[in-house]
Design a protein around this motif. Sequence first.
Motif, PDB file in Angstrom:
ATOM      1  N   PHE A  94       0.824  -1.210   0.000  1.00 24.86           N
ATOM      2  CA  PHE A  94       0.000   0.000   0.000  1.00 24.86           C
ATOM      3  C   PHE A  94       0.860   1.262   0.000  1.00 24.86           C
ATOM      4  O   PHE A  94       0.596   2.204  -0.743  1.00 24.86           O
ATOM      5  N   GLY A  95       1.901   1.266   0.823  1.00 25.98           N
ATOM      6  CA  GLY A  95       2.800   2.415   0.842  1.00 25.98           C
ATOM      7  C   GLY A  95       3.508   2.610  -0.486  1.00 25.98           C
ATOM      8  O   GLY A  95       3.655   3.741  -0.974  1.00 25.98           O
ATOM      9  N   ARG A  96       3.942   1.505  -1.095  1.00 24.94           N
ATOM     10  CA  ARG A  96       4.645   1.596  -2.387  1.00 24.94           C
ATOM     11  C   ARG A  96       3.722   2.119  -3.488  1.00 24.94           C
ATOM     12  O   ARG A  96       4.108   2.993  -4.285  1.00 24.94           O
ATOM     13  N   ILE A  97       2.501   1.579  -3.529  1.00 23.06           N
ATOM     14  CA  ILE A  97       1.573   1.988  -4.585  1.00 23.06           C
ATOM     15  C   ILE A  97       1.111   3.428  -4.379  1.00 23.06           C
ATOM     16  O   ILE A  97       0.960   4.197  -5.336  1.00 23.06           O
ATOM     17  N   ASN A  98       0.904   3.821  -3.129  1.00 24.22           N
ATOM     18  CA  ASN A  98       0.538   5.218  -2.854  1.00 24.22           C
ATOM     19  C   ASN A  98       1.624   6.166  -3.334  1.00 24.22           C
ATOM     20  O   ASN A  98       1.338   7.211  -3.940  1.00 24.22           O
ATOM     21  N   ALA A  99       2.879   5.821  -3.047  1.00 24.90           N
ATOM     22  CA  ALA A  99       3.992   6.677  -3.443  1.00 24.90           C
ATOM     23  C   ALA A  99       4.105   6.745  -4.957  1.00 24.90           C
ATOM     24  O   ALA A  99       4.352   7.818  -5.529  1.00 24.90           O
ATOM     25  N   PHE A 100       3.921   5.617  -5.628  1.00 19.35           N
ATOM     26  CA  PHE A 100       3.986   5.622  -7.089  1.00 19.35           C
ATOM     27  C   PHE A 100       2.868   6.471  -7.678  1.00 19.35           C
ATOM     28  O   PHE A 100       3.092   7.245  -8.619  1.00 19.35           O
ATOM     29  N   GLY A 101       1.663   6.347  -7.123  1.00 14.15           N
ATOM     30  CA  GLY A 101       0.565   7.163  -7.606  1.00 14.15           C
ATOM     31  C   GLY A 101       0.852   8.650  -7.454  1.00 14.15           C
ATOM     32  O   GLY A 101       0.573   9.437  -8.373  1.00 14.15           O
ATOM     33  N   ALA A 102       1.424   9.026  -6.320  1.00 11.73           N
ATOM     34  CA  ALA A 102       1.767  10.434  -6.102  1.00 11.73           C
ATOM     35  C   ALA A 102       2.758  10.925  -7.147  1.00 11.73           C
ATOM     36  O   ALA A 102       2.663  12.064  -7.628  1.00 11.73           O
TER      37      ALA A 102
END
Length: 292
Positions: A94-102
């Motif tokens: 979740f943290g990785r995907i959130n950061a990529f989305g940002a």
Amino acid sequence: MAQQPIVAFLYDFDKTLCTTDMQNYAFIPSLGMTPAEFWKEANEFGRRNRMDGILAYMYTMLREAERRHLPLTRADLVEKGRGIVLFPGVEDWFGRINAFGAEQGVRVEHYVISSGLREIIEGSSISGAFKEIYASEFYYDEQGDPVWPKLAVNFTAKTQFVYRINKGVLDVSDDKTLNDSMPDDSKRVPFHNMIYVGDGLSDVPCMKMMRAYGGQAIAVYQESNRPGVEDLLAKGRVDFIFPADYSEGTVLDTTVKDIIRKMAVTDRLWEENAQQLRSIGGDVLPNQVGLF
């Protein structure tokens, strides 16, 4: 300034994020039963009484705990969620995907839509990653004892929560706003910005919605359910299938990032088109997949 686009991930839970049915880890063993014994009892009880399968298993949980004089409070069920075993990579997914989305200029949100129990999910190590958890749940009295089903999420009922996320009407008691007419361009999360992740036939209604309205449907598998998931792909019920490994660099990880890139680009192109139309007094069309 345009509002930052939202990309929403919608997950089943059992055998999608964790390795088996969530009751199997701690609750069923506490009864002195095997998972096979418990689910056989629950399923046969439901068939004998022509009962919804979700309500049947919830009733069986209460009955078997009472027979054994075992406590079954909300706190007990949350505690039993501590034993959930997640698939590889889920903990930091979740943290990785959130950061990529940002990085792509979008805000990523995560939701659970599960026929399992909200209380057990809340005890898992990842419960804080979700904006909302839609799952079956008991209503508890003042002593914390379950007395009635508060919410039962069967396979077709899952689709209502997709609409709630789409409109931003997250309160399950608010049916009026959910059913109110709303222009497509004012809906909080467009369907084409949704990614549904599941593991089998119970997820087909939501997966069908994704494919019908421009979102993406992904099925994950273990070797035990691989043939069924491959059948979903062959019949056009999902867009992609992957092993249930969420680790960085896996095909699941890289494909999801490509999907986010596509969604981000589509939103940017639509916004540019909308700005140009506004500048000449033209009509702005709803953002639809295939517009560009």
